[in-house]
Enzyme design. Sequence first.
Site, PDB file in Angstrom:
ATOM      1  N   HIS A 156      -8.007  -4.848  -0.611  1.00 48.42           N
ATOM      2  CA  HIS A 156      -6.716  -4.298  -0.220  1.00 48.42           C
ATOM      3  C   HIS A 156      -6.003  -5.172   0.814  1.00 48.42           C
ATOM      4  O   HIS A 156      -4.901  -5.686   0.567  1.00 48.42           O
ATOM      5  CB  HIS A 156      -6.935  -2.892   0.333  1.00 48.42           C
ATOM      6  CG  HIS A 156      -5.734  -2.013   0.280  1.00 48.42           C
ATOM      7  ND1 HIS A 156      -5.192  -1.566  -0.908  1.00 48.42           N
ATOM      8  CD2 HIS A 156      -4.957  -1.484   1.257  1.00 48.42           C
ATOM      9  CE1 HIS A 156      -4.148  -0.789  -0.661  1.00 48.42           C
ATOM     10  NE2 HIS A 156      -3.982  -0.731   0.654  1.00 48.42           N
TER      11      HIS A 156
ATOM     12  N   SER B  26       0.819  -1.204   0.000  1.00 47.73           N
ATOM     13  CA  SER B  26       0.000   0.000   0.000  1.00 47.73           C
ATOM     14  C   SER B  26       0.862   1.266   0.000  1.00 47.73           C
ATOM     15  O   SER B  26       1.635   1.490  -0.922  1.00 47.73           O
ATOM     16  CB  SER B  26      -0.949  -0.037   1.208  1.00 47.73           C
ATOM     17  OG  SER B  26      -1.923   0.978   1.129  1.00 47.73           O
TER      18      SER B  26
ATOM     19  N   ASP C 217     -10.102  -3.975  -5.427  1.00 49.56           N
ATOM     20  CA  ASP C 217      -9.511  -3.074  -4.434  1.00 49.56           C
ATOM     21  C   ASP C 217      -9.869  -1.636  -4.798  1.00 49.56           C
ATOM     22  O   ASP C 217      -9.425  -1.115  -5.830  1.00 49.56           O
ATOM     23  CB  ASP C 217      -7.999  -3.255  -4.411  1.00 49.56           C
ATOM     24  CG  ASP C 217      -7.319  -2.447  -3.316  1.00 49.56           C
ATOM     25  OD1 ASP C 217      -7.979  -1.578  -2.708  1.00 49.56           O
ATOM     26  OD2 ASP C 217      -6.119  -2.684  -3.073  1.00 49.56           O
TER      27      ASP C 217
END
Length: 444
Positions: free
Chosen positions: A412, A217, A385
């Site tokens: 995610h 991320s 996501d």
Amino acid sequence: MITLPFLGRLSLSEWPVVVISLLFAYIESVISIITELIPAPVLGFITSLLKYLHTNAFRLVFPKDETEPTDAELNQRQLVKASNIHDICKVYGFEVEDHIVETKDKYLLTIHRIPPKKKDSPVVYLHHGLLMCSDIWFLMNRRDQNLPFILHDLGYDVWLGNNRGNKYSAKHLVLKPSETKFWDFSIDEFAFYDIPDSINYALKTSGAETLTYIGFSQGSAQAFASLSINAELNNKINLFLALAPAITPVGLHHRFVDALIKSSPNIMYLIFGKKTLLPTASFWASIIYPPLFVKVIDVSIKMLFNWKSKNIDQSQRISSFKHLYSPTSVKCIVHWFQIIRNGSFQLFDENVSVTNSLTKVFQPATFPTKTNIKVPVKLIYGDIDSLVNIDKYSSLLPAELTEAVAIPAHEHLDIIWGRDVDKLIFPHVLKFLAEHRPDSKSST
């Protein structure tokens, strides 16, 4: 009369969200002050009592099973109790080393290392996401689903980074965390200092010439930014694996909140101040009944990102969500909201009220990722996501160096905590690593 321009742009539908947010922030601040005033022994007693009640409440709701608990069940119980990365790794019989990195602007970062099996092992460096720390890589209930352990078994020298201000890096040679200036950082500082300084330290200590970077991320976004502004860093990374990479998210799921942050990113300062975000979150995570805490997180991420966590089992969410939060600056969140608002992977806009005026006096600088990144990039992301705008990546990354793999029906957090990471994620990671595994000769 003095007015705040960004408040004047709020619609009637957005004001309830502002009021609720301000009330929440006020209550959170009061609780923070109260917990700071409570003597440590008393607070420790209360915390221990609540944990005892949690355990017994759990036994009442779920009567004792006469069958022997599985290894995963035993691991989960220990992971929930663990307070730091050393406790977490001991669950699986591993020890990690603490290393202190002094950044060029005098922050002291604690990064972690799993000692390699032999000298001159190829180096892999893993970096966490937003509001996280290095703990996130070790929270699966099964040993063979924790990526660092797999990499160690394969003969890698495994390092794990931490951002300034988080659980393991709340130290500066001059500033104190109680000072606003300590928290005056955004993605820019991660890119200019934390990432290159941590990588340089890992390479110098290990004696390797290059390493493989694995980011989750925001940990990916920081590396994209750092590589784009640091030509030398491109010579020190042989492969970049971006897991659930977030560069230019399109926005938040809740339309009122989304409209609010897009109209005025700086409203976060009004709600949460200019230091750290939710300073008592870790305290609440330690005392709230674990299944209830999981429910709070489930509701929150559903509202903000429309994540349903169907690929993460309830028992795994109890283990992982317990260690989900780690502090960061409010300014870092504001930076992300600026990126979302403008749809541009840009440096922090210090004068957002001017740059977003009709005249556009100043133009925020963007990270030159497409032209300046010279490292092979592999993207692994969930195809549902909400934070990964994969269509935008073609304009942000060099096409000849970039390869993307979509994981069907994954969100995610599924990419690191999904029940099938060993079957759906790790094979891609290990394939890319094998293709780019460098010569392990020491540079010393």
